[in-house]
Design a protein around this motif. Structure first.
Motif, mmCIF file in Angstrom:
data_model
loop_
_atom_site.group_PDB
_atom_site.id
_atom_site.type_symbol
_atom_site.label_atom_id
_atom_site.label_comp_id
_atom_site.label_asym_id
_atom_site.label_seq_id
_atom_site.Cartn_x
_atom_site.Cartn_y
_atom_site.Cartn_z
ATOM 1 N N TYR A 1 0.824 -1.207 0.000
ATOM 2 C CA TYR A 1 0.000 0.000 0.000
ATOM 3 C C TYR A 1 0.855 1.254 0.000
ATOM 4 N N ASP A 2 0.297 2.329 -0.545
ATOM 5 C CA ASP A 2 0.944 3.631 -0.556
ATOM 6 C C ASP A 2 1.208 4.044 0.897
ATOM 7 N N PRO A 3 2.427 4.451 1.228
ATOM 8 C CA PRO A 3 2.743 4.834 2.613
ATOM 9 C C PRO A 3 1.909 6.002 3.136
ATOM 10 N N ASN A 4 1.272 6.771 2.268
ATOM 11 C CA ASN A 4 0.449 7.902 2.694
ATOM 12 C C ASN A 4 -1.010 7.517 2.941
ATOM 13 N N THR A 5 -1.354 6.238 2.762
ATOM 14 C CA THR A 5 -2.716 5.761 2.986
ATOM 15 C C THR A 5 -3.027 5.783 4.479
ATOM 16 N N PRO A 6 -4.198 6.314 4.881
ATOM 17 C CA PRO A 6 -4.557 6.312 6.303
ATOM 18 C C PRO A 6 -4.571 4.887 6.866
#
Length: 86
Positions: A20-25
């Motif tokens: 997952y994108d590291p900026n995903t909550p």
């Protein structure tokens, strides 16, 4: 990830999250019968982060994830993905 998969080590969690994108909550889902979601508050490791009394740690380290603020009811799509009925 199936419901038989267990995240039992830091490596397991890193591997599961790496897709997952590291900026995903990030949230924690709890209480399958009354699904809610929470923020994560802290990550600590014991005995390393435990209150020191001068005694060298003898227990193996364990990483703990602390629940933070309750955000609200778990969205139905998340409950479905976890295999929890609402």
């Amino acid at each position: 990830m199936t419901d038989t998969t267990r995240l039992t080590t830091v490596g397991d969690a890193i591997a599961a999250l790496s897709a997952y994108d590291p900026n995903t909550p990030l949230r924690v889902a709890v209480q399958p019968g009354y699904p809610m979601h929470h923020l994560l508050a802290r990550v600590v490791c014991t005995p390393d982060d435990a209150e020191g009394d001068g005694t060298p740690p003898t227990d193996p380290p364990v990483v703990w994830l602390a629940l933070g603020e309750q955000v609200g009811h778990l969205p139905e799509s998340a409950a479905d993905a976890l295999g929890w009925s609402r």
